[in-house]
Design a protein around this motif. Structure first.
Motif, mmCIF file in Angstrom:
data_model
loop_
_atom_site.group_PDB
_atom_site.id
_atom_site.type_symbol
_atom_site.label_atom_id
_atom_site.label_comp_id
_atom_site.label_asym_id
_atom_site.label_seq_id
_atom_site.Cartn_x
_atom_site.Cartn_y
_atom_site.Cartn_z
ATOM 1 N N ASN A 105 0.852 -1.192 0.000
ATOM 2 C CA ASN A 105 0.000 0.000 0.000
ATOM 3 C C ASN A 105 0.883 1.236 0.000
ATOM 4 O O ASN A 105 1.192 1.806 1.044
ATOM 5 N N THR A 106 1.294 1.638 -1.173
ATOM 6 C CA THR A 106 2.301 2.695 -1.303
ATOM 7 C C THR A 106 1.689 4.056 -1.615
ATOM 8 O O THR A 106 2.392 4.971 -2.023
ATOM 9 N N GLY A 107 0.378 4.189 -1.406
ATOM 10 C CA GLY A 107 -0.284 5.462 -1.685
ATOM 11 C C GLY A 107 -0.369 6.339 -0.450
ATOM 12 O O GLY A 107 0.579 6.478 0.319
ATOM 13 N N VAL A 108 -1.543 6.916 -0.257
ATOM 14 C CA VAL A 108 -1.763 7.870 0.821
ATOM 15 C C VAL A 108 -1.804 7.153 2.173
ATOM 16 O O VAL A 108 -2.428 6.106 2.318
ATOM 17 N N VAL A 109 -1.134 7.755 3.168
ATOM 18 C CA VAL A 109 -1.186 7.265 4.549
ATOM 19 C C VAL A 109 -1.681 8.413 5.421
ATOM 20 O O VAL A 109 -1.159 9.522 5.366
ATOM 21 N N THR A 110 -2.718 8.153 6.224
ATOM 22 C CA THR A 110 -3.232 9.157 7.153
ATOM 23 C C THR A 110 -3.007 8.677 8.581
ATOM 24 O O THR A 110 -2.895 7.471 8.834
ATOM 25 N N TYR A 111 -2.977 9.644 9.524
ATOM 26 C CA TYR A 111 -2.638 9.314 10.912
ATOM 27 C C TYR A 111 -3.666 9.915 11.866
ATOM 28 O O TYR A 111 -4.232 10.987 11.612
ATOM 29 N N HIS A 112 -3.864 9.201 12.969
ATOM 30 C CA HIS A 112 -4.719 9.710 14.044
ATOM 31 C C HIS A 112 -4.060 9.343 15.373
ATOM 32 O O HIS A 112 -3.507 8.249 15.520
ATOM 33 N N TYR A 113 -4.163 10.283 16.331
ATOM 34 C CA TYR A 113 -3.461 10.120 17.603
ATOM 35 C C TYR A 113 -4.465 10.089 18.754
ATOM 36 O O TYR A 113 -5.393 10.907 18.803
ATOM 37 N N THR A 114 -4.269 9.144 19.671
ATOM 38 C CA THR A 114 -5.093 9.045 20.862
ATOM 39 C C THR A 114 -4.194 8.883 22.080
ATOM 40 O O THR A 114 -3.073 8.377 21.984
ATOM 41 N N GLY A 115 -4.707 9.312 23.235
ATOM 42 C CA GLY A 115 -3.962 9.161 24.470
ATOM 43 C C GLY A 115 -4.193 7.789 25.079
ATOM 44 O O GLY A 115 -5.169 7.101 24.791
ATOM 45 N N ARG A 116 -3.274 7.377 25.944
ATOM 46 C CA ARG A 116 -3.401 6.126 26.690
ATOM 47 C C ARG A 116 -2.806 6.330 28.075
ATOM 48 O O ARG A 116 -2.144 7.340 28.336
ATOM 49 N N ASN A 117 -3.073 5.365 28.958
ATOM 50 C CA ASN A 117 -2.568 5.435 30.336
ATOM 51 C C ASN A 117 -2.952 6.740 31.030
ATOM 52 O O ASN A 117 -2.159 7.352 31.749
ATOM 53 N N VAL A 126 -0.268 15.788 15.548
ATOM 54 C CA VAL A 126 0.737 15.197 16.432
ATOM 55 C C VAL A 126 0.687 15.925 17.780
ATOM 56 O O VAL A 126 0.693 17.154 17.823
ATOM 57 N N PRO A 127 0.620 15.197 18.894
ATOM 58 C CA PRO A 127 0.563 15.861 20.199
ATOM 59 C C PRO A 127 1.877 16.549 20.541
ATOM 60 O O PRO A 127 2.936 16.200 20.013
ATOM 61 N N THR A 128 1.783 17.523 21.453
ATOM 62 C CA THR A 128 2.987 18.235 21.893
ATOM 63 C C THR A 128 3.164 18.187 23.404
ATOM 64 O O THR A 128 4.259 18.459 23.895
ATOM 65 N N ASP A 129 2.114 17.868 24.155
ATOM 66 C CA ASP A 129 2.223 17.818 25.616
ATOM 67 C C ASP A 129 2.761 16.472 26.075
ATOM 68 O O ASP A 129 2.581 15.444 25.402
ATOM 69 N N ALA A 130 3.374 16.453 27.244
ATOM 70 C CA ALA A 130 3.889 15.214 27.821
ATOM 71 C C ALA A 130 2.748 14.235 28.069
ATOM 72 O O ALA A 130 1.657 14.614 28.486
ATOM 73 N N GLY A 131 2.989 12.953 27.780
ATOM 74 C CA GLY A 131 1.970 11.926 27.985
ATOM 75 C C GLY A 131 2.275 10.682 27.187
ATOM 76 O O GLY A 131 3.295 10.598 26.474
ATOM 77 N N ASP A 132 1.371 9.695 27.299
ATOM 78 C CA ASP A 132 1.490 8.437 26.564
ATOM 79 C C ASP A 132 0.462 8.424 25.445
ATOM 80 O O ASP A 132 -0.724 8.721 25.665
ATOM 81 N N TYR A 133 0.905 8.026 24.249
ATOM 82 C CA TYR A 133 0.058 8.141 23.068
ATOM 83 C C TYR A 133 0.145 6.894 22.182
ATOM 84 O O TYR A 133 1.090 6.102 22.285
ATOM 85 N N GLN A 151 -0.727 0.267 14.298
ATOM 86 C CA GLN A 151 -0.590 1.190 15.411
ATOM 87 C C GLN A 151 0.798 1.109 16.033
ATOM 88 O O GLN A 151 1.463 0.071 15.948
ATOM 89 N N ALA A 152 1.183 2.211 16.647
ATOM 90 C CA ALA A 152 2.446 2.252 17.385
ATOM 91 C C ALA A 152 2.258 3.129 18.618
ATOM 92 O O ALA A 152 1.613 4.184 18.553
ATOM 93 N N ASP A 153 2.806 2.696 19.730
ATOM 94 C CA ASP A 153 2.788 3.483 20.960
ATOM 95 C C ASP A 153 4.054 4.328 21.053
ATOM 96 O O ASP A 153 5.131 3.901 20.631
ATOM 97 N N PHE A 154 3.907 5.519 21.609
ATOM 98 C CA PHE A 154 5.062 6.374 21.864
ATOM 99 C C PHE A 154 4.740 7.267 23.050
ATOM 100 O O PHE A 154 3.587 7.344 23.496
ATOM 101 N N ALA A 155 5.744 7.918 23.574
ATOM 102 C CA ALA A 155 5.554 8.773 24.747
ATOM 103 C C ALA A 155 6.336 10.067 24.596
ATOM 104 O O ALA A 155 7.406 10.101 23.977
ATOM 105 N N ILE A 156 5.772 11.129 25.140
ATOM 106 C CA ILE A 156 6.489 12.401 25.286
ATOM 107 C C ILE A 156 6.817 12.528 26.773
ATOM 108 O O ILE A 156 5.913 12.672 27.609
ATOM 109 N N ALA A 157 8.090 12.427 27.106
ATOM 110 C CA ALA A 157 8.512 12.439 28.505
ATOM 111 C C ALA A 157 8.470 13.866 29.064
ATOM 112 O O ALA A 157 8.665 14.851 28.337
ATOM 113 N N LYS A 158 8.224 13.970 30.365
ATOM 114 C CA LYS A 158 8.248 15.273 31.015
ATOM 115 C C LYS A 158 9.677 15.819 31.053
ATOM 116 O O LYS A 158 10.633 15.065 31.170
#
Length: 256
Positions: A105-117, A126-133, A151-158
């Protein structure tokens, strides 16, 4: 003219060429007739109408013919894709971006972000505040492959900040405030320090600093405690009438 078609009519896409082939059912024995067809050989997924459009033998006609067309399909299959995203330490910006990988699937890729924990977030930005996403990547369907999500999990550390304490040693009655100064803040962030635990009388007090303000949740205060010491105030005595003539009597100084 009566025709019969051979070959599969519902074929999952496999990257190979597939063919449906017509043959004449009512050909007179000994006759030969070649058929000219359209849309009878295909590789890509799709719905096709194979059709016999010409005959090589003038003794036969397609007019009023039976089964001169055939609808057949090559169907899309599931694609494969993945997404990764590296976290970062809070700096007020959307520092990193998702990394999509797909050979199908080499065409358009769209993204959506949600919080967790416990992080409250739900946005295409794309989020900018510290948290788990969690980022959800949607790889658009192509001609041969169905839509794929990963899906992929990532975090913005304080971000760590430090407070500089001053005014921790005082003398009773001076009423000096304990002063604090923060270092390490992102420019423009609304963050301040609130100090609790101070007393008014001579003693030692355990102080605790906490962060306040709109962006306080993006920071970790590293040295949040200190000790306030209020020392007793020295007493000064003033002695008066301490000069007298010697006359043989007992004299007493007067304390003021």
């Amino acid at each position: 003219m009566e025709l019969t078609w051979s070959g599969k009519t519902h074929i999952p896409y496999d990257g190979l060429e597939h063919t449906v082939t017509p043959s004449i059912d009512n050909l007179v024995q000994g006759d030969a007739c070649d058929l000219t067809c359209e849309a009878y050989q295909k590789v890509d997924a799709g719905t096709y109408i194979a059709e016999v459009i010409a005959l090589s033998n003038p003794n036969y006609t397609l007019e009023g013919g039976i089964n001169t067309t055939l609808e057949w399909q090559i169907t899309p299959i599931a694609g494969t894709a993945s997404v990764t995203m590296e976290g970062w330490t809070y700096d007020g910006t959307a520092k990193n971006s998702p990394v999509p990988v797909s050979e199908t699937n080499t065409g358009v890729v769209t993204y959506h972000y949600t919080g967790r924990n416990g992080t409250n977030y739900n946005s295409a930005d794309v989020p900018t505040d510290a948290g788990d996403y969690t980022v959800t990547a949607t790889f658009a369907a192509t001609t041969n492959y169905e839509e794929v999500k990963d899906q992929a999990d990532f975090a913005i550390a304080k971000k760590d900040v430090m407070v500089t304490w001053s005014g921790l040693t005082q003398v009773y009655g001076t009423s000096e405030p304990v002063r604090t100064m923060l270092s390490g803040l992102v420019s423009g962030d609304d963050v301040a320090v609130a100090v609790a635990g101070a007393g008014q009388t001579a003693d030692s007090y355990d102080l605790t600093a906490t962060l306040t303000g709109a962006q306080a949740s993006n920071y970790t205060l590293k040295n949040s405690t200190a000790t306030l010491t209020i020392q007793p105030k020295p007493v000064i005595f003033v002695v008066t009438d301490n000069v007298a003539e010697a006359d043989g009597s007992v004299k007493h100084a007067v304390e003021a």
